[in-house]
Design an enzyme around this catalytic site. Structure first.
Site, PDB file in Angstrom:
ATOM      1  N   GLU A   1      -3.715   3.920   1.669  1.00 52.90           N
ATOM      2  CA  GLU A   1      -3.987   4.147   3.079  1.00 52.90           C
ATOM      3  C   GLU A   1      -4.012   5.655   3.321  1.00 52.90           C
ATOM      4  O   GLU A   1      -2.976   6.333   3.231  1.00 52.90           O
ATOM      5  CB  GLU A   1      -2.936   3.498   3.966  1.00 52.90           C
ATOM      6  CG  GLU A   1      -3.166   3.766   5.452  1.00 52.90           C
ATOM      7  CD  GLU A   1      -2.088   3.189   6.347  1.00 52.90           C
ATOM      8  OE1 GLU A   1      -1.982   3.633   7.503  1.00 52.90           O
ATOM      9  OE2 GLU A   1      -1.350   2.291   5.885  1.00 52.90           O
TER      10      GLU A   1
ATOM     11  N   ASN B   1      -5.360  13.515  10.323  1.00 56.73           N
ATOM     12  CA  ASN B   1      -4.969  13.939  11.664  1.00 56.73           C
ATOM     13  C   ASN B   1      -5.947  15.003  12.143  1.00 56.73           C
ATOM     14  O   ASN B   1      -6.187  15.993  11.445  1.00 56.73           O
ATOM     15  CB  ASN B   1      -3.545  14.505  11.641  1.00 56.73           C
ATOM     16  CG  ASN B   1      -2.502  13.436  11.377  1.00 56.73           C
ATOM     17  OD1 ASN B   1      -2.259  12.570  12.195  1.00 56.73           O
ATOM     18  ND2 ASN B   1      -1.910  13.485  10.191  1.00 56.73           N
TER      19      ASN B   1
ATOM     20  N   ARG C   1      -1.416  11.704   3.618  1.00 54.10           N
ATOM     21  CA  ARG C   1      -2.317  12.439   4.497  1.00 54.10           C
ATOM     22  C   ARG C   1      -3.327  13.258   3.695  1.00 54.10           C
ATOM     23  O   ARG C   1      -2.990  13.799   2.633  1.00 54.10           O
ATOM     24  CB  ARG C   1      -1.514  13.374   5.410  1.00 54.10           C
ATOM     25  CG  ARG C   1      -0.452  12.679   6.238  1.00 54.10           C
ATOM     26  CD  ARG C   1       0.426  13.696   6.966  1.00 54.10           C
ATOM     27  NE  ARG C   1       1.450  13.052   7.787  1.00 54.10           N
ATOM     28  CZ  ARG C   1       2.672  12.737   7.348  1.00 54.10           C
ATOM     29  NH1 ARG C   1       3.015  13.012   6.104  1.00 54.10           N
ATOM     30  NH2 ARG C   1       3.538  12.159   8.155  1.00 54.10           N
TER      31      ARG C   1
ATOM     32  N   HIS D   1       2.450  11.600  -9.085  1.00 53.64           N
ATOM     33  CA  HIS D   1       1.031  11.245  -9.206  1.00 53.64           C
ATOM     34  C   HIS D   1       0.848   9.759  -8.940  1.00 53.64           C
ATOM     35  O   HIS D   1       1.810   9.004  -8.829  1.00 53.64           O
ATOM     36  CB  HIS D   1       0.511  11.575 -10.615  1.00 53.64           C
ATOM     37  CG  HIS D   1       1.211  10.807 -11.707  1.00 53.64           C
ATOM     38  ND1 HIS D   1       2.200  11.359 -12.486  1.00 53.64           N
ATOM     39  CD2 HIS D   1       1.070   9.523 -12.153  1.00 53.64           C
ATOM     40  CE1 HIS D   1       2.634  10.464 -13.360  1.00 53.64           C
ATOM     41  NE2 HIS D   1       1.963   9.338 -13.177  1.00 53.64           N
TER      42      HIS D   1
ATOM     43  N   GLU E   1      -3.226  10.057 -12.718  1.00 46.75           N
ATOM     44  CA  GLU E   1      -3.162   9.875 -14.167  1.00 46.75           C
ATOM     45  C   GLU E   1      -4.089   8.721 -14.539  1.00 46.75           C
ATOM     46  O   GLU E   1      -3.936   7.599 -14.029  1.00 46.75           O
ATOM     47  CB  GLU E   1      -1.741   9.559 -14.628  1.00 46.75           C
ATOM     48  CG  GLU E   1      -1.637   9.368 -16.138  1.00 46.75           C
ATOM     49  CD  GLU E   1      -0.235   9.025 -16.613  1.00 46.75           C
ATOM     50  OE1 GLU E   1       0.022   9.116 -17.821  1.00 46.75           O
ATOM     51  OE2 GLU E   1       0.610   8.649 -15.760  1.00 46.75           O
TER      52      GLU E   1
ATOM     53  N   HIS F   1       0.828  -1.200   0.000  1.00 49.29           N
ATOM     54  CA  HIS F   1       0.000   0.000   0.000  1.00 49.29           C
ATOM     55  C   HIS F   1       0.864   1.253   0.000  1.00 49.29           C
ATOM     56  O   HIS F   1       2.076   1.195   0.250  1.00 49.29           O
ATOM     57  CB  HIS F   1      -0.978   0.025   1.184  1.00 49.29           C
ATOM     58  CG  HIS F   1      -0.357  -0.183   2.523  1.00 49.29           C
ATOM     59  ND1 HIS F   1      -0.409  -1.384   3.194  1.00 49.29           N
ATOM     60  CD2 HIS F   1       0.331   0.649   3.326  1.00 49.29           C
ATOM     61  CE1 HIS F   1       0.213  -1.277   4.353  1.00 49.29           C
ATOM     62  NE2 HIS F   1       0.676  -0.043   4.460  1.00 49.29           N
TER      63      HIS F   1
END
Length: 358
Positions: free
Chosen positions: A150, A154, A103, A168, A216, A99
């Site tokens: 993932e 926060n 953020r 990208h 993309e 993965h």
């Protein structure tokens, strides 16, 4: 899974705990590790083992360094053989990109965009109120067989700096134009309309999510891995290719130079790019450094042995930021490193990863 620890947090007893502190990239404290046993170059070998006791005394008396040289040569040969074994093992290790972690400022808004516009599925979501963050995992199939995203939110932070180094993500779709129209209808931002890629025939388009991450869209037939690319910019492409081959065990799938547009790309991965996620490394002529920002975090890769993996990374010139070993309180074994450009990766024990998913 591998997470991002908000600032002032400590490593939690979970694979999800390996996070970078909020708004800065301080590394977590190293923990004790078990290393591969290797013969050191400076190992002392008694002269009498090579020449017999009388000969050794004679050589010492005459100040002859022959025995010492022989000892050093033997140690060097042993170390070289061990290093070669480690690097050969990397090629046979069962590795897969698991993965990518980054953020976002509004988790629910991002989940809605990815599911409604990009066709992903919300695989799971977990809130950790005591550490003030929430994670969500999205992708096109189960985590035990697909590359997934993932997301980390926060509490109270709604904006991050993506920097200039991250490029990208790539998503393979069967109809780029149709996907773009859907994204527009949902209020998404299209930064490049559908059309052939410069210098090629593949139809592509670029869109942005609400945090500014670029995707993309690549027109491609049915594929088992629609989430197919992570593009990062590097300052020395040949150096990066060599590092990812030796330390990460990736293959150079293809390399293309575009002198007209002054850039070169290299596709690195663990299998054909029409069936697997790949790391797209981009070198822009004359640019050797980039700003990392604090938005993009890392990729996670599965391995059969985090200890051997750490040794290979060191031999290839990478920097270990977390020594190999189990996370506190649980048996999940990991190691973390930086590539020559400072891009972070976390290696996770394959068996432990599957147990975490359970």
């Amino acid at each position: 899974m591998v997470r991002i620890i908000p600032m002032a947090s400590t490593i939690r007893p979970s694979l999800s705990s390996l996070k970078l502190p909020l708004l800065r990239f301080a590394l977590p404290p190293h923990s004790p590790s078990r290393r591969l046993s290797m013969v050191h170059l400076g190992s002392a070998v008694p002269q009498s083992q090579f020449f017999g006791l009388k000969a050794a005394k004679l050589l010492r008396g005459e100040g002859n360094s022959m025995a010492v040289a022989a000892a050093g040569n033997a140690a060097q040969a042993s170390t070289a053989a061990t290093q070669e074994n480690v690097l050969e093992w990397v090629k046979k290790d069962k590795r897969r990109m698991l993965h990518v972690v980054y953020r976002v400022g509004d988790l629910d808004r991002t989940i809605k965009f990815y599911t409604e516009c990009l066709g992903m599925k919300l695989l799971r979501k977990r809130d950790i109120p005591e550490e003030r963050y929430t994670n969500a995992f999205l992708g096109y199939g189960p985590e035990d067989s697909h590359f997934v995203i993932e997301l980390t939110y926060n509490y109270g932070v709604d904006k991050y700096d993506i920097g200039t180094g991250f490029g990208h993500f790539g998503i393979a779709v069967e109809d780029v134009a149709k996907t773009v129209e859907l994204i527009k209808a949902k209020g998404g931002k299209v930064t490049r309309e559908p059309g052939p890629v410069k210098g090629g025939t593949t139809v592509i388009a670029f869109v942005e999510d609400f945090d500014g991450y670029k995707f993309e869209l690549l027109e491609r037939g049915p594929t088992p891995e629609p989430l197919c690319q992570v593009m990062l910019r590097v300052g020395d492409l040949d150096r990066s290719i060599k590092f990812y081959e030796k330390a990460f065990g990736m293959e150079l799938l293809r390399k293309r130079d575009n002198p007209e547009y002054k850039y070169t790309i290299a596709m690195m991965g663990y299998g054909p790019e029409d069936k697997n996620v790949v790391l797209e490394l981009t070198y822009n002529y004359g640019v050797t450094e980039y700003e990392k920002g604090n938005a993009y975090a890392q990729i996670a890769i599965g391995t059969d042995d985090v200890y051997k993996t750490a040794e290979a990374i060191k031999l290839a010139g990478g920097k270990i930021t977390r020594e190999p070993g189990p996370l506190p309180g649980i048996s999940t074994k990991i190691t973390a490193c930086l590539d020559p450009d400072g891009w972070k990766a976390v290696f996770v024990d394959n068996v432990d990863f599957l147990k975490e998913l359970e």
